[in-house]
Enzyme design. Structure first.
Site, PDB file in Angstrom:
ATOM      1  N   LYS A 165    -110.634  95.754  73.554  1.00  0.00           N
ATOM      2  CA  LYS A 165    -111.754  95.176  72.814  1.00  0.00           C
ATOM      3  C   LYS A 165    -112.504  94.207  73.724  1.00  0.00           C
ATOM      4  O   LYS A 165    -112.019  93.120  74.021  1.00  0.00           O
ATOM      5  CB  LYS A 165    -111.312  94.436  71.554  1.00  0.00           C
ATOM      6  CG  LYS A 165    -112.524  94.205  70.653  1.00  0.00           C
ATOM      7  CD  LYS A 165    -112.428  93.009  69.748  1.00  0.00           C
ATOM      8  CE  LYS A 165    -112.635  91.685  70.411  1.00  0.00           C
ATOM      9  NZ  LYS A 165    -114.036  91.415  70.811  1.00  0.00           N
ATOM     10  N   GLY A 210    -108.785  84.577  77.089  1.00  0.00           N
ATOM     11  CA  GLY A 210    -109.791  83.889  76.288  1.00  0.00           C
ATOM     12  C   GLY A 210    -109.385  82.456  76.076  1.00  0.00           C
ATOM     13  O   GLY A 210    -108.660  81.876  76.895  1.00  0.00           O
ATOM     14  N   SER A 211    -109.823  81.916  74.972  1.00  0.00           N
ATOM     15  CA  SER A 211    -109.581  80.484  74.734  1.00  0.00           C
ATOM     16  C   SER A 211    -108.134  80.220  74.334  1.00  0.00           C
ATOM     17  O   SER A 211    -107.462  81.078  73.769  1.00  0.00           O
ATOM     18  CB  SER A 211    -110.514  79.995  73.630  1.00  0.00           C
ATOM     19  OG  SER A 211    -110.278  80.734  72.460  1.00  0.00           O
ATOM     20  N   THR A 212    -107.691  78.999  74.607  1.00  0.00           N
ATOM     21  CA  THR A 212    -106.329  78.603  74.259  1.00  0.00           C
ATOM     22  C   THR A 212    -106.137  78.650  72.742  1.00  0.00           C
ATOM     23  O   THR A 212    -105.092  79.067  72.245  1.00  0.00           O
ATOM     24  CB  THR A 212    -106.036  77.198  74.815  1.00  0.00           C
ATOM     25  OG1 THR A 212    -106.032  77.298  76.247  1.00  0.00           O
ATOM     26  CG2 THR A 212    -104.692  76.672  74.362  1.00  0.00           C
ATOM     27  N   GLU A 213    -107.181  78.284  72.030  1.00  0.00           N
ATOM     28  CA  GLU A 213    -107.094  78.276  70.565  1.00  0.00           C
ATOM     29  C   GLU A 213    -106.816  79.686  70.018  1.00  0.00           C
ATOM     30  O   GLU A 213    -105.911  79.875  69.193  1.00  0.00           O
ATOM     31  CB  GLU A 213    -108.444  77.756  70.080  1.00  0.00           C
ATOM     32  CG  GLU A 213    -108.619  77.594  68.625  1.00  0.00           C
ATOM     33  CD  GLU A 213    -110.115  77.436  68.322  1.00  0.00           C
ATOM     34  OE1 GLU A 213    -110.916  77.189  69.254  1.00  0.00           O
ATOM     35  OE2 GLU A 213    -110.462  77.583  67.141  1.00  0.00           O
ATOM     36  N   GLY A 232    -105.652  82.169  71.775  1.00  0.00           N
ATOM     37  CA  GLY A 232    -104.353  82.559  72.350  1.00  0.00           C
ATOM     38  C   GLY A 232    -103.208  82.095  71.463  1.00  0.00           C
ATOM     39  O   GLY A 232    -102.243  82.821  71.213  1.00  0.00           O
ATOM     40  N   GLU A 260    -103.807  84.733  79.073  1.00  0.00           N
ATOM     41  CA  GLU A 260    -104.473  84.010  80.161  1.00  0.00           C
ATOM     42  C   GLU A 260    -105.552  83.185  79.503  1.00  0.00           C
ATOM     43  O   GLU A 260    -106.525  83.736  78.991  1.00  0.00           O
ATOM     44  CB  GLU A 260    -105.028  85.021  81.174  1.00  0.00           C
ATOM     45  CG  GLU A 260    -105.278  84.398  82.527  1.00  0.00           C
ATOM     46  CD  GLU A 260    -106.706  84.002  82.698  1.00  0.00           C
ATOM     47  OE1 GLU A 260    -107.038  82.840  82.353  1.00  0.00           O
ATOM     48  OE2 GLU A 260    -107.498  84.830  83.162  1.00  0.00           O
ATOM     49  N   CYS A 307    -112.564  80.588  83.792  1.00  0.00           N
ATOM     50  CA  CYS A 307    -111.414  79.879  83.231  1.00  0.00           C
ATOM     51  C   CYS A 307    -110.732  79.012  84.287  1.00  0.00           C
ATOM     52  O   CYS A 307    -110.166  77.979  83.971  1.00  0.00           O
ATOM     53  CB  CYS A 307    -110.436  80.863  82.608  1.00  0.00           C
ATOM     54  SG  CYS A 307    -110.067  82.234  83.675  1.00  0.00           S
ATOM     55  N   GLU A 354    -112.165  71.589  78.100  1.00  0.00           N
ATOM     56  CA  GLU A 354    -112.799  72.632  78.897  1.00  0.00           C
ATOM     57  C   GLU A 354    -114.242  72.794  78.432  1.00  0.00           C
ATOM     58  O   GLU A 354    -114.500  73.060  77.257  1.00  0.00           O
ATOM     59  CB  GLU A 354    -112.037  73.955  78.708  1.00  0.00           C
ATOM     60  CG  GLU A 354    -112.531  75.044  79.620  1.00  0.00           C
ATOM     61  CD  GLU A 354    -111.768  76.350  79.457  1.00  0.00           C
ATOM     62  OE1 GLU A 354    -111.309  76.634  78.335  1.00  0.00           O
ATOM     63  OE2 GLU A 354    -111.637  77.094  80.440  1.00  0.00           O
TER      64      GLU A 354
HETATM   65  P1  ADP Z   1    -114.187  82.426  74.786  1.00  0.00           P
HETATM   66  O1  ADP Z   1    -114.035  80.965  74.603  1.00  0.00           O
HETATM   67  O2  ADP Z   1    -113.991  82.912  76.165  1.00  0.00           O
HETATM   68  O3  ADP Z   1    -115.353  83.012  74.062  1.00  0.00           O
HETATM   69  P2  ADP Z   1    -112.515  83.559  72.769  1.00  0.00           P
HETATM   70  O4  ADP Z   1    -111.071  83.306  72.775  1.00  0.00           O
HETATM   71  O5  ADP Z   1    -113.312  83.069  71.629  1.00  0.00           O
HETATM   72  O6  ADP Z   1    -112.937  82.999  74.153  1.00  0.00           O
HETATM   73  O7  ADP Z   1    -112.829  85.097  72.953  1.00  0.00           O
HETATM   74  C1  ADP Z   1    -112.163  85.930  73.815  1.00  0.00           C
HETATM   75  C2  ADP Z   1    -111.972  87.275  73.169  1.00  0.00           C
HETATM   76  O8  ADP Z   1    -111.129  87.128  72.032  1.00  0.00           O
HETATM   77  C3  ADP Z   1    -113.235  87.918  72.659  1.00  0.00           C
HETATM   78  O9  ADP Z   1    -113.140  89.304  72.887  1.00  0.00           O
HETATM   79  C4  ADP Z   1    -113.218  87.613  71.181  1.00  0.00           C
HETATM   80  O10 ADP Z   1    -113.922  88.527  70.393  1.00  0.00           O
HETATM   81  C5  ADP Z   1    -111.751  87.711  70.881  1.00  0.00           C
HETATM   82  N1  ADP Z   1    -111.294  86.968  69.696  1.00  0.00           N
HETATM   83  C6  ADP Z   1    -111.865  85.895  69.104  1.00  0.00           C
HETATM   84  N2  ADP Z   1    -111.128  85.503  68.042  1.00  0.00           N
HETATM   85  C7  ADP Z   1    -110.065  86.329  67.964  1.00  0.00           C
HETATM   86  C8  ADP Z   1    -108.924  86.430  67.106  1.00  0.00           C
HETATM   87  N3  ADP Z   1    -108.715  85.577  66.103  1.00  0.00           N
HETATM   88  N4  ADP Z   1    -108.018  87.396  67.359  1.00  0.00           N
HETATM   89  C9  ADP Z   1    -108.181  88.241  68.391  1.00  0.00           C
HETATM   90  N5  ADP Z   1    -109.225  88.210  69.220  1.00  0.00           N
HETATM   91  C10 ADP Z   1    -110.165  87.265  69.028  1.00  0.00           C
END
Ligand code: ADP
Length: 801
Positions: free
Chosen positions: A192, A244-247, A249, A266, A300, A397
């Site tokens: 995705k 993606g984001s720690t939150e 993750g 990561e 990142c 960040e």
């Molecule tokens: P960033 O801060 O880099 O935008 P995100 O963590 O929001 O990071 O997004 C990274 C990826 O995770 C994107 O592909 C986003 O659509 C996806 N994403 C966002 N929320 C969720 C979730 N609750 N579960 C799984 N994937 C998610």
């Protein structure tokens, strides 16, 4: 006009890259895309689409599908159907496919680079010279791993179907980092991409189909976070890889808890960029440009905290402010620009909000005199000085072109400042003194350390975090393990309910505890082992230890959360063990083995009285435990790192480092052997351990105290708390100072540990309620345990003048 004047007034004209290749491709698809499932584009089940834009001018590029759980289920089904055959093709055949993909990426490099710059807003110079070449490099490199899989990883096999979720900052490169190793290992993929940048993944899927990649091996479902969440929740996946984001993750850590899935994360970073006073300051200035203004700082591992030795701070900052002035920001498709556009308005507002907060908090803000273009989403390069280490902008960040500068006086202070963050992704160290650089690098809590360089990536070197930057590595040999599992895992079975070792029975030790617990006996009841000393449990209670035949053999201390905290604190302080040489640790472990061996008859008797096994079986358990100690001691100075052949003029040192504190929760069966098999390799690698021994038969572990005492084990290296397994495990899983945790118990306990470890994102290893054969070396000894007991730090050291 003199030549000198010409040079001084010289300006660049625009040098726009033609976008026609990408426009043609978009038009061919009617600027409307479905998901890519089972080798072709399919319409989204819900029919919903959303727009993706070019951040450089805010214009819509195309409409893409918003995936829901039906689309996800379809993609997972396609990946599942394709997996067996893909794996059975064998390494060589898969290598041919990956090689063909790499070639095809190179052939379509221009289209990919232009489309990436359009969808993401990053400069074409970067997509052309960095993203796309690195994508090809990843597929070539991993074609090699596919070829060598059977010979290099004979004890491992594919995981199955991999769910991969990637961010928007390096859409193609993150795809390559995840897809190449997954396919090489014989897995199939549902990817995705991020909602802001789905286009190059769809193009890549089409290119892969063109080279004949079998249908279903690689699938793309587009959509936003909801689609990502649906993919994580999908039935039939075996692994989740997320960047993606720690939150997010953390939410994925919770959503996958207890499902027996492999997970790699990561996540975010706030990476330090450390400049010592003997550094080449001009190079360091260019380093900062690469660290924080590359990709608009949406990286990142961006060096977003500039830590400068006080004596050179003013000089460096002045040069940096001057350099900012000459940076060119503008249309991403202009080949002459340095800084492109920010991904989306929401990200732009986040940057603006944090910068405003930085100003309010009293830091000094520098931006160039020129203003950023207005017709897209742009933000100028920004430097904050006079920043307090606790300020929001120093901790959070920002994910934009904003760097905060702080000063230090001594190397020790630099390390302290550098590590003063929840994150631990990367770090950059600038000094002309190689001794200093290599002294600092191991002390930094970061998965990657760049010496006199920054933001270097290569397929042969692992990349990944410490702490809340996540776990798992991408790239190189270490990255391959994220897509493989030990073969023996397939043969493991769940504990039978009637099994004496059934962890559910551990709950029995608490049944009727009120009547059975008693104030701790004065002499004969063992104690806890904390910081090298025997310690009475906080609650002063003991619980009865009952043999397999139902006889009360003795009592064990009933540890509680306070005891666990004390044990962790002792482990945190026990740095002597980690600082000891590998040879020194080996000596101690051999000594433990020798002392255990000397007392074998006593331990055999204890094994018999508790577990009721035969004399022979008891002797076997003790002698196998001695052997395991020898084996761990032997590995202490042999499970070493490597030097990765990255194609720059540098050596990349992949070092196996211990965790500060590793918690180990042991199973009930083979109470001596399992304890020793787990604890010994963890100690060998330099971890400080907090162990919870067999809850049912803890007396073998408590008998070991004297062995440790007589074997020169330094205080804090091993700490032991006895009691109710899952109660203690929960405290450990929640503890922020515990960096990694192994749990071998029930399925429910495994789920709890994975879920509760989300707070500080521990690297966990759980048995999912499955029993292993502690006498089988493949399952209970050797490199797989050592790998679990370490994390790889890659230190990049350039050479040449
Ligand atoms: P960033 O801060 O880099 O935008 P995100 O963590 O929001 O990071 O997004 C990274 C990826 O995770 C994107 O592909 C986003 O659509 C996806 N994403 C966002 N929320 C969720 C979730 N609750 N579960 C799984 N994937 C998610």
């Amino acid at each position: 006009m003199s030549i000198k004047e010409i040079f001084e007034t010289l300006d660049y004209g625009p040098a726009p890259e033609a976008t026609d290749v990408a426009s043609d491709w978009l038009e061919r698809h009617g600027r409307r895309f479905g998901h890519f499932i089972g080798g072709r584009f399919v319409k989204p089940a819900g029919g919903e689409t959303f727009a993706t834009y070019h951040p450089g001018d805010a214009r819509e590029l195309a409409q893409v599908a918003q995936g829901d759980e039906r689309d996800v289920a379809k993609a997972v089904k396609a990946a599942r159907a394709a997996q067996g055959a893909w794996q059975e093709l064998g390494g060589h055949e898969r290598a041919r496919y990956l090689y063909a993909v790499a070639r095809h990426v190179q052939k379509h490099a221009r289209l990919l680079a232009v489309l990436e710059a359009l969808d993401n807003g990053k400069p074409i110079r970067e997509t052309r010279d960095l993203d796309v070449p690195l994508v090809a490099r990843h597929f070539y490199h991993h074609a090699g791993w596919a070829q060598l899989l059977e010979s290099e990883f004979p004890a491992y096999t594919a995981v199955g179907v991999c769910a991969q979720i990637i961010p928007w900052n390096f859409p193609l490169l993150m795809l390559a980092w995840k897809v190449a190793p997954a396919l090489a290992a014989g897995n199939t993929v549902v990817l995705k991409p991020a909602e802001f940048t789905p286009l190059t993944a769809l193009l890549f899927a089409e290119l892969a189909a063109e080279v004949g990649l079998p249908a279903g091996v690689f699938n793309v479902v587009t959509g936003d976070g909801r689609t990502g969440a649906a993919l994580v929740d999908a039935e039939g996946i075996d692994k989740v890889a997320f960047t993606g984001s720690t939150e997010v993750g953390r939410s994925i850590r919770k959503a996958t808890a207890g499902r027996g899935l492999k997970l790699s994360l990561e996540l975010g970073g706030k990476s330090p960029f450390i400049v010592f006073d003997d550094a080449d300051i001009d190079s360091a200035v260019e380093g900062v440009v690469d660290a924080i203004w590359f990709n608009q700082g949406q990286v990142c591992c961006a060096g977003s905290r500039l830590l400068v030795q006080e004596s050179v701070a003013a000089r460096l900052e002045a040069k940096l402010i001057a350099r900012m002035e000459s940076l060119r920001e503008g249309p991403p498709l202009d080949k002459g620009i340095d800084i492109g556009a920010i991904i989306a308005p929401v990200q732009l507002s986040k940057i603006e909000r944090l910068v405003a907060q930085g100003r309010e908090e009293g830091a000094r803000c520098y931006q160039p005199s020129w203003s950023a273009p207005k017709d897209g989403w742009y933000y100028p390069p920004t430097l904050f000085t006079d920043v307090s280490p606790a300020a929001t902008i120093a901790q959070e960040e920002i994910f934009g072109p904003v760097i905060v500068s702080m000063t230090f006086r001594t190397p020790a202070e630099a390390v302290e400042l550098a590590n003063d963050t929840r994150y631990g992704l990367a770090a950059s160290v600038w000094t002309e003194n190689v001794n200093l650089a290599l002294d600092i690098a191991p002390r930094l809590k970061a998965g990657v350390v760049w010496v006199n360089c920054t933001n270097q990536f290569d397929a042969a070197a692992g990349f990944g975090g410490y702490r809340e930057s996540g776990f798992g590595r991408e790239g190189g040999r270490e990255g391959m393990f994220e897509y493989l599992k030990p073969r023996y895992e397939g043969g493991l079975t769940r504990y039978a309910a009637t099994d004496l070792a059934d962890p559910a029975a551990a709950a029995d030790i608490t049944a009727g505890l009120d009547e059975a617990t008693a104030p701790l006996g004065i002499d004969r009841t063992p104690k806890l082992y904390i910081g090298g000393k025997q310690k009475r449990p906080d609650g002063n209670y003991a619980y009865p230890v009952v043999s397999a035949t139902g006889v009360r053999v003795g009592d064990a201390p009933l540890g509680n959360r306070k005891d666990v905290r004390d044990a962790v604190e002792a482990a945190v302080k026990g740095t002597a063990w980690t600082k000891a040489t590998a040879h020194g640790r080996a000596q101690v472990l051999y000594y433990v083995a020798e002392n255990l061996s000397a007392r074998a008859p006593e331990f055999e008797a204890r094994v018999r009285s508790l577990t009721g096994v035969t004399r022979r079986a008891a002797a076997r358990e003790v002698s196998k435990s001695v052997e395991r100690l020898f084996s761990a001691a032997a590995y202490a100075d042999k499970y070493d790192g490597s030097v990765h052949p990255t194609p720059m003029r540098n050596v990349t040192l992949a070092m196996n480092e211990p965790f500060d504190v590793l918690a180990i929760v042991c199973p009930d069966e083979a109470p001596l052997l399992a304890f020793v098999s787990l604890v010994a390799p963890a100690l060998a690698m330099g971890n400080r351990v907090v162990a919870v021994p067999s809850a049912r038969w803890p007396l073998l572990a408590t008998d070991l105290y004297q062995v440790f005492d007589t074997s020169d084990v330094p205080g804090g290296a091993i700490n032991i708390v006895t009691g109710v397994r899952d109660e203690l495990a929960q405290v450990l899983a929640r503890h922020d100072a515990v960096e990694a945790m192994w749990y071998l118990g029930s399925a429910a306990g495994s789920a709890m540990v994975e879920r509760e470890s989300a707070g500080n994102l521990k690297a966990t290893w759980v048995n999912s309620g499955k029993q292993r054969d502690w006498y089988d070396d493949a399952q209970a000894s050797g490199p797989e345990l050592l790998r679990r007991a370490t994390r790889v730090k890659n230190v990049w050291v350039p050479y040449g003048e």
